[in-house]
Scaffold this active site. Structure first.
Site, PDB file in Angstrom:
ATOM      1  CE1 TYR A 445       0.962   0.078   4.341  1.00 54.57           C
ATOM      2  CE2 TYR A 445      -1.212  -0.909   4.760  1.00 54.57           C
ATOM      3  CZ  TYR A 445       0.150  -0.507   5.379  1.00 54.57           C
ATOM      4  OH  TYR A 445       0.403  -0.439   6.440  1.00 54.57           O
ATOM      5  CD  GLU A 446      -0.740   5.048   1.955  1.00 58.32           C
ATOM      6  OE1 GLU A 446      -0.894   5.935   1.113  1.00 58.32           O
ATOM      7  OE2 GLU A 446      -1.537   4.893   2.585  1.00 58.32           O
ATOM      8  N   GLY A 447       1.397   2.996  -2.635  1.00 59.44           N
ATOM      9  CA  GLY A 447       2.142   2.805  -3.716  1.00 59.44           C
ATOM     10  C   GLY A 447       3.258   1.591  -3.755  1.00 59.44           C
TER      11      GLY A 447
END
Length: 595
Positions: A445-447
């Site tokens: 997550y978050e890229g």
């Protein structure tokens, strides 16, 4: 075996000695009243909260999990009470501005605090974890009316936030987002409102019972929006419309939570927006610019999650290895004609090497991660404009490297710690298997980490022809110049070699990326790993230079031993990654046949 103690001595070493942060604070009007002693007291209180309130809820929260019932999410037993204590202690506003109700402390102390929270109870951290970034986003891009309505509530912890980007067809490619926003036919508030419609998935903390209100930051498209990511606008959509004449629920609902590998006590929600009332944050069609303020803050937090996982795994492995008695160690008294006995496995060469690897990873990441946070403080508050600009550049470069490498390290450290524990590591009560499960999502997550690598190579290295990377290399070379004795000079030579080889690899990528557009994407992960190892080498070179004259003290002696181990064993990883970059330059990847 499920215990966590914040490594306060190592934290103070990094903050006070490795960074010299207190002397920098003294030169910055914003932090001039903060000294090393006060910072240490803050971290001691933080450590007490992490150990006493959060760590005991980690195992029980994992077994109970977040629950979805009657359209609402219920958190595990004890989570809400711990959150009330967290908010009452002023912890949500640790690094927020005093005029907003915050404590005005540096980001450096905030990331140390996040490390503790992640190590003690990753799942609990997830729901309050995004509020700092949401406050930053609102502070920078919100209208005066929006800030007046919500900023102080985010800082105080009265309400929490979520980040609503992902849709079923739009993961890393945000240009595919389909959620719509149309002007609302209401002017009950002083600000023009919009109606938001669409479905968002994988939304951390989209619903819970920690706070009565949740502020959702939502990417959506206006009717006249161009296609792709350039057509996205950002909207603040509250769960409850408290600014109305009569507070009322907004048209945003949780449709359910995911059953997942971990962290099970953190609700991952599907959120439905059915004409929910919201207000624009920033400018039309420039939502990503505003959202990236929150996303960059979140990426730093996720990086520190990786460090927290690595530290937690390290502590568990060391405690077990010191207690577990099974084999006779080579060179022990039993092999010198003494009565046979079982030694602690911490004496075994294979276990010693595993534990030294774990120490190298966690302590190295702490140095690099705290440096990144200190760069953010310098970028915001250093009195000299040149220093502010350099610190901002370094922070921009370090963020994707830290997010990708720390989260990888957290997962691999948990796996290595599990190996140290053997069969017991596979059992829930020892904690490592939960750390392994919980840590894996941080790489996604978050890229994803692949996205971080592409960002670092394509946007941060090739796009500016390597100028930013060369500035980073200049900082690293200065450490090599500071060597003061034969042993540290040998370390300096290795550090300079890595700098030269990194610069050469970057120059080749810049030169060859135009005729081979796929090249930078092909080698991005390995190039980022090269830079990560370079940064850890820089970190350990400085740590060794500081600790060596003080090696009569047990703490500094152990720091020197770990540094020597790093230079003897871990540097081989750099040559391996560099060879993969070279292979990537020479070989085009074949297409994979799905049949």
């Amino acid at each position: 075996m499920r215990t966590y103690t914040a490594p306060l001595r190592d934290m103070s070493f990094v903050i006070d000695e490795w960074l010299g942060a207190p002397s920098d604070w003294a030169s910055m009007p914003k932090f001039s009243e903060l000294d090393a002693g006060t910072a240490a007291q803050v971290l001691e209180e933080a450590a007490r909260f992490a150990r006493g309130r959060l760590a005991p809820l980690n195992a029980s929260g994992d077994l109970e999990g977040a629950r979805f019932s009657d359209g609402a999410v219920r958190m595990p037993e004890g989570f809400a009470a711990a959150y009330r204590d967290y908010a009452a202690g002023g912890w949500p506003g640790l690094a927020a501005e005093p005029e907003e109700g915050g404590q005005g402390l540096p980001q450096l102390l905030n990331v140390a605090w996040i490390e503790m929270l992640a190590a003690a109870n990753h799942a609990w951290l997830m729901s309050p974890g995004l509020s700092h970034g949401a406050a930053e986003c609102l502070r920078e891009h919100g209208s005066p009316w929006l800030k007046a309505q919500y900023l102080d509530k985010l800082v105080s912890g009265e309400c929490l936030s979520s980040m609503c980007l992902t849709e079923a067809q739009a993961g890393s490619d945000l240009g595919l987002i389909a959620a719509k926003a149309v002007p609302a036919d209401t002017r009950q508030e002083a600000e023009p409102a919009y109606r938001i419609t669409g479905t968002k998935i994988f939304i951390t903390g989209g619903d819970h019972d920690l706070t009565p209100n949740i502020v959702h930051l939502v990417l959506a498209r206006l009717p006249d929006a161009p296609a792709g990511s350039r057509g996205l606008s950002l909207f603040l959509v509250p769960k409850r419309r408290e600014s109305a004449a009569q507070p009322e629920m907004n048209a945003v609902t949780c449709q359910g939570i995911e059953k997942k590998m971990g962290p099970k006590a953190s609700p991952t929600c599907t959120m439905q927006f059915d004409g929910a009332l919201g207000w624009m944050v920033g400018q039309p069609h420039r939502g990503l610019q505003a959202m990236f303020v929150m996303m960059n803050a979140a990426r730093l937090q996720v990086a520190m999650q990786g460090l927290g996982h690595a530290e937690s795994a390290t502590q568990c492995a060391i405690a077990y290895a010191a207690d577990r008695r099974q084999s006779r160690a080579v060179g022990s008294a039993a092999h010198a004609g003494q009565p046979s006995r079982a030694d602690a496995i911490i004496l075994l060469p294979a276990i010693r090497r595993a534990l030294l690897d774990l120490h190298c990873v966690a302590e190295g990441a702490r140095m690099v991660g705290y440096w990144l946070a200190h760069c953010l403080d310098l970028a915001a508050a250093a009195p000299e404009s040149g220093r502010r600009e350099e610190a901002a550049l370094l922070a921009s470069l370090l963020t994707p490297v830290a997010k990708a490498s720390f989260t990888e390290a957290g997962f691999q450290s948990a796996s290595k710690a599990m190996q140290v524990l053997g069969g017991y590591g596979y059992m829930h009560e020892f904690g490592v298997e939960q750390t392994l499960r919980d840590s894996r999502v941080s790489m996604i997550y978050e890229g994803t980490n692949e996205v971080q690598a592409v960002d670092f190579v394509v946007r941060k290295t090739i796009a500016d022809s390597g100028k930013g990377l060369n500035r980073l290399l200049d900082v690293v070379r200065k450490e090599a110049e500071a060597a003061t004795c034969d042993e540290t000079r040998r370390v300096a030579q290795q550090l300079l070699r890595l700098c030269d080889q990194t610069a050469a690899a970057a120059a080749a990528l810049i030169a060859e990326s135009e005729p081979d557009p796929e090249l930078s994407y092909r080698v991005a992960g390995d190039f980022l790993a090269m830079v990560d190892i370079l940064l850890h080498t820089f970190a350990w070179a400085r740590a060794f230079r500081i600790a060596r004259p003080l090696a009569d003290s047990p703490f500094y002696a152990r720091k020197c031993e770990t540094a020597r181990y790093f230079f003897a064993y871990r540097l081989g990883d750099f040559d391996y990654r560099r060879s993969l970059v070279e292979r990537g330059r020479a070989n085009v990847l074949p297409h994979v046949n799905p049949a």
